[in-house]
Design a protein around this motif. Structure first.
Motif, PDB file in Angstrom:
ATOM      1  N   ILE A  59      -7.558  10.374  -3.673  1.00  0.00           N
ATOM      2  CA  ILE A  59      -6.518   9.975  -4.620  1.00  0.00           C
ATOM      3  C   ILE A  59      -5.164   9.894  -3.926  1.00  0.00           C
ATOM      4  N   SER A  60      -4.856  10.877  -3.085  1.00  0.00           N
ATOM      5  CA  SER A  60      -3.596  10.836  -2.344  1.00  0.00           C
ATOM      6  C   SER A  60      -3.563   9.652  -1.387  1.00  0.00           C
ATOM      7  N   LEU A  61      -4.694   9.348  -0.772  1.00  0.00           N
ATOM      8  CA  LEU A  61      -4.769   8.200   0.130  1.00  0.00           C
ATOM      9  C   LEU A  61      -4.400   6.912  -0.593  1.00  0.00           C
ATOM     10  N   LEU A  62      -4.980   6.702  -1.762  1.00  0.00           N
ATOM     11  CA  LEU A  62      -4.674   5.493  -2.529  1.00  0.00           C
ATOM     12  C   LEU A  62      -3.214   5.472  -2.972  1.00  0.00           C
ATOM     13  N   ALA A  63      -2.699   6.637  -3.367  1.00  0.00           N
ATOM     14  CA  ALA A  63      -1.303   6.698  -3.809  1.00  0.00           C
ATOM     15  C   ALA A  63      -0.352   6.380  -2.666  1.00  0.00           C
ATOM     16  N   TYR A  64      -0.594   6.942  -1.496  1.00  0.00           N
ATOM     17  CA  TYR A  64       0.282   6.683  -0.358  1.00  0.00           C
ATOM     18  C   TYR A  64       0.238   5.212   0.055  1.00  0.00           C
ATOM     19  N   VAL A  65      -0.966   4.638   0.056  1.00  0.00           N
ATOM     20  CA  VAL A  65      -1.100   3.253   0.511  1.00  0.00           C
ATOM     21  C   VAL A  65      -0.409   2.290  -0.445  1.00  0.00           C
ATOM     22  N   PHE A  66      -0.701   2.412  -1.748  1.00  0.00           N
ATOM     23  CA  PHE A  66      -0.240   1.398  -2.696  1.00  0.00           C
ATOM     24  C   PHE A  66       1.133   1.700  -3.298  1.00  0.00           C
ATOM     25  N   LEU A  67       1.544   2.959  -3.306  1.00  0.00           N
ATOM     26  CA  LEU A  67       2.824   3.309  -3.920  1.00  0.00           C
ATOM     27  C   LEU A  67       3.927   3.587  -2.908  1.00  0.00           C
ATOM     28  N   VAL A  68       3.565   3.814  -1.651  1.00  0.00           N
ATOM     29  CA  VAL A  68       4.570   4.123  -0.633  1.00  0.00           C
ATOM     30  C   VAL A  68       4.538   3.105   0.506  1.00  0.00           C
ATOM     31  N   MET A  69       3.415   2.999   1.174  1.00  0.00           N
ATOM     32  CA  MET A  69       3.350   2.225   2.412  1.00  0.00           C
ATOM     33  C   MET A  69       3.374   0.718   2.168  1.00  0.00           C
ATOM     34  N   LEU A  70       2.618   0.254   1.183  1.00  0.00           N
ATOM     35  CA  LEU A  70       2.597  -1.186   0.911  1.00  0.00           C
ATOM     36  C   LEU A  70       3.953  -1.702   0.434  1.00  0.00           C
ATOM     37  N   PRO A  71       4.659  -1.009  -0.475  1.00  0.00           N
ATOM     38  CA  PRO A  71       6.007  -1.475  -0.836  1.00  0.00           C
ATOM     39  C   PRO A  71       6.969  -1.504   0.349  1.00  0.00           C
TER      40      PRO A  71
END
Length: 213
Positions: A94-106
């Motif tokens: 869950i943290s992996l998905l959050a970091y990728v789509f909510l932090v790194m991708l933006p």
């Protein structure tokens, strides 16, 4: 798992094999997901993935599980208990998905919008992910001092409800549906797991190993 029998400690028991297989399979799937997200969504180069991301994951899993094993061993010695199990440590999906789509991708999108090339944008996304992990770790360290008061004030069911809901709804339900997509294979494996774990049936091999085989 670390246990105590009298004054001697045991580092490896039969159930540890099942735990190792479960943790190893879960970590393997999560790492494959991380590689796919880094390459397909964030555009990381193979050099960044194999030279930085994967070694960092391996080191963190090794150090984290080692630290938890030592904590369980120490607690077992302090209490003289034979029922102390080390908390498994690995990449949180869950943290992996959050970091990728909510932090790194933006961050990558903003960088490319400001004229950065793909390699530079990927590097900035990686750095943003590192800072997010650092910030999350600092919050967890600060929150550790609130654990004891929360345990005294809140019932255990309230503390575990959100965790159980995430585990059942987000992690468990998808795999359960996959069992019924291929019932011959899925139900056979599920039967092995249920019989060995809940039926107390003693088999030559651990139930987790039989399920994987």
């Amino acid at each position: 798992m670390t246990t105590m029998h009298g004054s001697s400690s045991r580092w490896l028991l039969r159930g540890d094999i099942d735990g190792f297989l479960g943790l190893g399979l879960d970590s393997f799937i999560t790492i494959l997901l991380a590689i796919d997200l880094c390459r397909g969504v964030l555009g990381f180069s193979n050099e960044l993935i194999t030279g930085t991301v994967l070694p960092a994951i391996g080191a963190s899993v090794l150090v984290g599980n080692g630290a938890y094993a030592l904590q369980a061993w120490w607690l077992g010695r302090q209490e003289g208990s034979c029922h102390r199990t080390a908390l498994p440590y690995g990449v949180n999906t869950i943290s992996l998905l959050a970091y990728v789509f909510l932090v790194m991708l933006p961050v990558k999108a903003v960088a490319m919008g400001e004229g950065a090339d793909a390699a530079e944008a990927a590097r900035m996304a990686w750095q943003a992910g590192l800072m997010a992990c650092l910030g999350s770790g600092l919050l967890e360290v600060a929150g550790a001092f609130l654990v004891a008061p929360l345990q005294r004030w809140l019932p255990r069911s309230a503390l575990l409800a959100s965790l159980a809901g995430i585990a059942m709804g987000f992690l468990g339900l998808g795999f359960l549906l996959q069992v019924y997509e291929k019932p011959v294979l899925g139900l056979a494996v599920l039967a092995v797991v249920l019989i060995t774990y809940f039926g107390r049936l003693r088999l030559p091999l651990p139930g987790g190993l039989l399920a994987v085989l």
